[in-house]
Design a protein around this motif. Structure first.
Motif, PDB file in Angstrom:
ATOM      1  N   LEU A 152     -54.149  36.006  36.688  1.00 61.25           N
ATOM      2  CA  LEU A 152     -53.035  35.061  36.638  1.00 61.25           C
ATOM      3  C   LEU A 152     -51.759  35.738  36.156  1.00 61.25           C
ATOM      4  O   LEU A 152     -50.685  35.566  36.743  1.00 61.25           O
ATOM      5  N   CYS A 153     -51.874  36.509  35.077  1.00 60.05           N
ATOM      6  CA  CYS A 153     -50.700  37.207  34.543  1.00 60.05           C
ATOM      7  C   CYS A 153     -50.158  38.215  35.545  1.00 60.05           C
ATOM      8  O   CYS A 153     -48.943  38.389  35.668  1.00 60.05           O
ATOM      9  N   SER A 154     -51.050  38.850  36.282  1.00 58.38           N
ATOM     10  CA  SER A 154     -50.618  39.825  37.283  1.00 58.38           C
ATOM     11  C   SER A 154     -49.833  39.144  38.405  1.00 58.38           C
ATOM     12  O   SER A 154     -48.802  39.659  38.862  1.00 58.38           O
ATOM     13  N   ILE A 155     -50.308  37.970  38.846  1.00 57.19           N
ATOM     14  CA  ILE A 155     -49.623  37.229  39.910  1.00 57.19           C
ATOM     15  C   ILE A 155     -48.205  36.874  39.485  1.00 57.19           C
ATOM     16  O   ILE A 155     -47.257  36.950  40.274  1.00 57.19           O
ATOM     17  N   LEU A 156     -48.040  36.476  38.210  1.00 61.32           N
ATOM     18  CA  LEU A 156     -46.734  36.056  37.709  1.00 61.32           C
ATOM     19  C   LEU A 156     -45.909  37.216  37.146  1.00 61.32           C
ATOM     20  O   LEU A 156     -44.812  37.004  36.631  1.00 61.32           O
ATOM     21  N   ASN A 157     -46.473  38.431  37.210  1.00 63.66           N
ATOM     22  CA  ASN A 157     -45.802  39.623  36.673  1.00 63.66           C
ATOM     23  C   ASN A 157     -45.523  39.475  35.173  1.00 63.66           C
ATOM     24  O   ASN A 157     -44.446  39.836  34.680  1.00 63.66           O
ATOM     25  N   ILE A 158     -46.506  38.940  34.469  1.00 57.97           N
ATOM     26  CA  ILE A 158     -46.440  38.780  33.017  1.00 57.97           C
ATOM     27  C   ILE A 158     -47.407  39.771  32.384  1.00 57.97           C
ATOM     28  O   ILE A 158     -48.553  39.889  32.816  1.00 57.97           O
ATOM     29  N   SER A 159     -46.960  40.485  31.375  1.00 54.97           N
ATOM     30  CA  SER A 159     -47.858  41.397  30.673  1.00 54.97           C
ATOM     31  C   SER A 159     -48.466  40.679  29.475  1.00 54.97           C
ATOM     32  O   SER A 159     -47.911  39.713  28.955  1.00 54.97           O
ATOM     33  N   ILE A 160     -49.626  41.151  29.038  1.00 56.48           N
ATOM     34  CA  ILE A 160     -50.346  40.497  27.952  1.00 56.48           C
ATOM     35  C   ILE A 160     -51.008  41.547  27.082  1.00 56.48           C
ATOM     36  O   ILE A 160     -51.486  42.567  27.592  1.00 56.48           O
ATOM     37  N   SER A 161     -51.015  41.325  25.767  1.00 58.56           N
ATOM     38  CA  SER A 161     -51.616  42.281  24.838  1.00 58.56           C
ATOM     39  C   SER A 161     -52.354  41.550  23.726  1.00 58.56           C
ATOM     40  O   SER A 161     -51.977  40.438  23.344  1.00 58.56           O
ATOM     41  N   TRP A 162     -53.378  42.206  23.215  1.00 55.32           N
ATOM     42  CA  TRP A 162     -54.042  41.742  21.995  1.00 55.32           C
ATOM     43  C   TRP A 162     -53.273  42.255  20.786  1.00 55.32           C
ATOM     44  O   TRP A 162     -52.758  43.388  20.798  1.00 55.32           O
ATOM     45  N   ILE A 163     -53.159  41.421  19.746  1.00 56.65           N
ATOM     46  CA  ILE A 163     -52.561  41.830  18.482  1.00 56.65           C
ATOM     47  C   ILE A 163     -53.474  41.383  17.347  1.00 56.65           C
ATOM     48  O   ILE A 163     -54.218  40.405  17.487  1.00 56.65           O
ATOM     49  N   PRO A 164     -53.454  42.066  16.207  1.00 56.93           N
ATOM     50  CA  PRO A 164     -54.227  41.607  15.052  1.00 56.93           C
ATOM     51  C   PRO A 164     -53.762  40.226  14.597  1.00 56.93           C
ATOM     52  O   PRO A 164     -52.593  39.867  14.766  1.00 56.93           O
ATOM     53  N   ARG A 165     -54.656  39.474  14.014  1.00 57.34           N
ATOM     54  CA  ARG A 165     -54.352  38.091  13.617  1.00 57.34           C
ATOM     55  C   ARG A 165     -53.187  38.024  12.639  1.00 57.34           C
ATOM     56  O   ARG A 165     -52.387  37.078  12.675  1.00 57.34           O
ATOM     57  N   TYR A 217     -56.754  28.966  27.270  1.00 54.44           N
ATOM     58  CA  TYR A 217     -55.823  27.880  27.596  1.00 54.44           C
ATOM     59  C   TYR A 217     -54.435  28.190  27.038  1.00 54.44           C
ATOM     60  O   TYR A 217     -53.424  27.932  27.695  1.00 54.44           O
ATOM     61  N   ALA A 218     -54.391  28.743  25.823  1.00 52.17           N
ATOM     62  CA  ALA A 218     -53.105  29.068  25.193  1.00 52.17           C
ATOM     63  C   ALA A 218     -52.322  30.067  26.047  1.00 52.17           C
ATOM     64  O   ALA A 218     -51.100  29.963  26.189  1.00 52.17           O
ATOM     65  N   ILE A 219     -53.020  31.038  26.612  1.00 53.94           N
ATOM     66  CA  ILE A 219     -52.355  32.025  27.467  1.00 53.94           C
ATOM     67  C   ILE A 219     -51.861  31.364  28.752  1.00 53.94           C
ATOM     68  O   ILE A 219     -50.751  31.637  29.228  1.00 53.94           O
ATOM     69  N   VAL A 220     -52.680  30.469  29.314  1.00 48.20           N
ATOM     70  CA  VAL A 220     -52.266  29.736  30.511  1.00 48.20           C
ATOM     71  C   VAL A 220     -51.003  28.932  30.222  1.00 48.20           C
ATOM     72  O   VAL A 220     -50.070  28.892  31.034  1.00 48.20           O
ATOM     73  N   TYR A 221     -50.953  28.301  29.038  1.00 47.35           N
ATOM     74  CA  TYR A 221     -49.753  27.539  28.695  1.00 47.35           C
ATOM     75  C   TYR A 221     -48.540  28.476  28.598  1.00 47.35           C
ATOM     76  O   TYR A 221     -47.436  28.126  29.022  1.00 47.35           O
ATOM     77  N   GLY A 222     -48.749  29.673  28.058  1.00 43.40           N
ATOM     78  CA  GLY A 222     -47.664  30.647  27.987  1.00 43.40           C
ATOM     79  C   GLY A 222     -47.128  30.996  29.371  1.00 43.40           C
ATOM     80  O   GLY A 222     -45.918  31.120  29.582  1.00 43.40           O
ATOM     81  N   CYS A 223     -48.036  31.115  30.349  1.00 42.79           N
ATOM     82  CA  CYS A 223     -47.623  31.407  31.720  1.00 42.79           C
ATOM     83  C   CYS A 223     -46.813  30.250  32.308  1.00 42.79           C
ATOM     84  O   CYS A 223     -45.771  30.453  32.948  1.00 42.79           O
ATOM     85  N   LEU A 224     -47.284  29.020  32.087  1.00 43.91           N
ATOM     86  CA  LEU A 224     -46.573  27.855  32.597  1.00 43.91           C
ATOM     87  C   LEU A 224     -45.223  27.682  31.908  1.00 43.91           C
ATOM     88  O   LEU A 224     -44.239  27.274  32.534  1.00 43.91           O
ATOM     89  N   TYR A 225     -45.181  27.984  30.615  1.00 42.83           N
ATOM     90  CA  TYR A 225     -43.931  27.900  29.855  1.00 42.83           C
ATOM     91  C   TYR A 225     -42.886  28.832  30.470  1.00 42.83           C
ATOM     92  O   TYR A 225     -41.735  28.454  30.679  1.00 42.83           O
ATOM     93  N   ALA A 226     -43.309  30.061  30.757  1.00 42.31           N
ATOM     94  CA  ALA A 226     -42.390  31.036  31.354  1.00 42.31           C
ATOM     95  C   ALA A 226     -41.915  30.577  32.723  1.00 42.31           C
ATOM     96  O   ALA A 226     -40.738  30.720  33.073  1.00 42.31           O
ATOM     97  N   LYS A 227     -42.822  30.005  33.497  1.00 45.38           N
ATOM     98  CA  LYS A 227     -42.469  29.525  34.837  1.00 45.38           C
ATOM     99  C   LYS A 227     -41.545  28.314  34.756  1.00 45.38           C
ATOM    100  O   LYS A 227     -40.541  28.230  35.485  1.00 45.38           O
ATOM    101  N   LYS A 228     -41.860  27.383  33.862  1.00 47.17           N
ATOM    102  CA  LYS A 228     -41.080  26.153  33.743  1.00 47.17           C
ATOM    103  C   LYS A 228     -39.633  26.440  33.324  1.00 47.17           C
ATOM    104  O   LYS A 228     -38.688  25.836  33.828  1.00 47.17           O
ATOM    105  N   LEU A 229     -39.462  27.348  32.369  1.00 49.38           N
ATOM    106  CA  LEU A 229     -38.123  27.660  31.884  1.00 49.38           C
ATOM    107  C   LEU A 229     -37.415  28.705  32.740  1.00 49.38           C
ATOM    108  O   LEU A 229     -36.319  29.144  32.417  1.00 49.38           O
ATOM    109  N   ASN A 230     -38.098  29.128  33.808  1.00 53.21           N
ATOM    110  CA  ASN A 230     -37.522  30.092  34.753  1.00 53.21           C
ATOM    111  C   ASN A 230     -37.084  31.374  34.042  1.00 53.21           C
ATOM    112  O   ASN A 230     -35.981  31.874  34.244  1.00 53.21           O
ATOM    113  N   ILE A 231     -37.968  31.880  33.171  1.00 50.38           N
ATOM    114  CA  ILE A 231     -37.659  33.135  32.480  1.00 50.38           C
ATOM    115  C   ILE A 231     -38.449  34.305  33.076  1.00 50.38           C
ATOM    116  O   ILE A 231     -38.552  35.367  32.470  1.00 50.38           O
ATOM    117  N   LEU A 232     -39.027  34.082  34.252  1.00 47.30           N
ATOM    118  CA  LEU A 232     -39.769  35.165  34.893  1.00 47.30           C
ATOM    119  C   LEU A 232     -38.855  36.245  35.446  1.00 47.30           C
ATOM    120  O   LEU A 232     -39.307  37.265  35.926  1.00 47.30           O
TER     121      LEU A 232
END
Length: 227
Positions: free
Chosen positions: A92-105, A55-70
């Motif tokens: 979802l990230c591919s559709i929006l052309n958003i990259s995503i990575s895992w990072i250590p906590r 869900y957190a990643i989905v919110y990140g996608c919507l945040y980027a779309k809402k603020l028009n930073i795509l």
């Protein structure tokens, strides 16, 4: 210079989530580095901690779309490995052309602490994200997560040295400029200081030299990743 050679500016978004078994509520946090902004919201839709991370990643996608930073190169960082490789999230990230990575906590400290703070996102925005999450992710979750093996609980078994190397690789990937093979140690040090306050970067050159299969020091002041 042709449009194909123009390098888009990068926008880094850190996301994290926490799930309370007692209240069955999730706290979602997004940290926008450029704006030094924390978005914190509460939702009852996810039914486990692993679902909350998605869900957190989905919110990140919507945040980027809402603020028009795509129009920038948006990159979402999340410390839940299963969420970053989950099929529907990747689609979802591919559709929006958003990259995503895992990072250590330990790199995700700001977003992690944010999940313990008060919410600042209105219910209307939460409801929109709930709907989007349910339509794009939830139905697929039900099929996937009834299986005996839950891919969301698969975390990479990393030692301290592997985490250290991942931090270095992450920094180099963010700083890498197209068609330029080298990054200065100074640039890398500044990035680490800003994004990874717990990482010891005072002897960056010596740390990089610990991983000769991954990094090469060039002319004493530059670093290159070895593919």
């Amino acid at each position: 210079m042709s449009d194909g050679n123009i390098r888009l500016p990068r926008r880094i978004l850190y996301v994290d989530a926490s799930f309370c078994n007692q209240t069955q509520e999730s706290k979602i946090c997004l940290y926008d580095v450029d704006e030094n902004r924390l978005d914190i919201l509460k939702t009852k839709l996810p039914t486990s901690s692993s679902f909350s991370e998605r869900y957190a990643i989905v919110y990140g996608c919507l945040y980027a779309k809402k603020l028009n930073i795509l129009n920038k190169k948006v990159h979402i960082l999340c410390d839940n490995y299963g969420a970053t490789v989950y099929t529907k999230i990747k689609e979802l990230c591919s559709i929006l052309n958003i990259s995503i990575s895992w990072i250590p906590r330990e790199i995700n400290t700001i977003a992690d602490k944010g999940t313990q703070e008060n919410c600042n996102i209105q219910n209307e925005d939460v409801q929109i994200c709930d709907l989007f999450y349910e339509l794009m992710i939830e139905k697929d979750m039900i099929k996937k997560d009834n299986s005996k093996t839950d891919e969301t609980n698969i975390l990479p078994k990393t030692s301290t040295s592997e985490n250290e190397k991942n931090i270095l690789l992450n920094a180099l990937n963010h700083l890498q400029i197209e068609n330029r093979p080298y990054i200065s140690l100074g640039q890398m040090g500044k990035f680490l200081k800003h994004n990874n306050p717990t990482f010891t970067y005072s002897s960056l050159k010596k740390i990089l030299e610990k991983y000769p299969k991954d990094f090469r020091i060039v002319n004493s002041n530059y670093v290159k990743r070895i593919n």
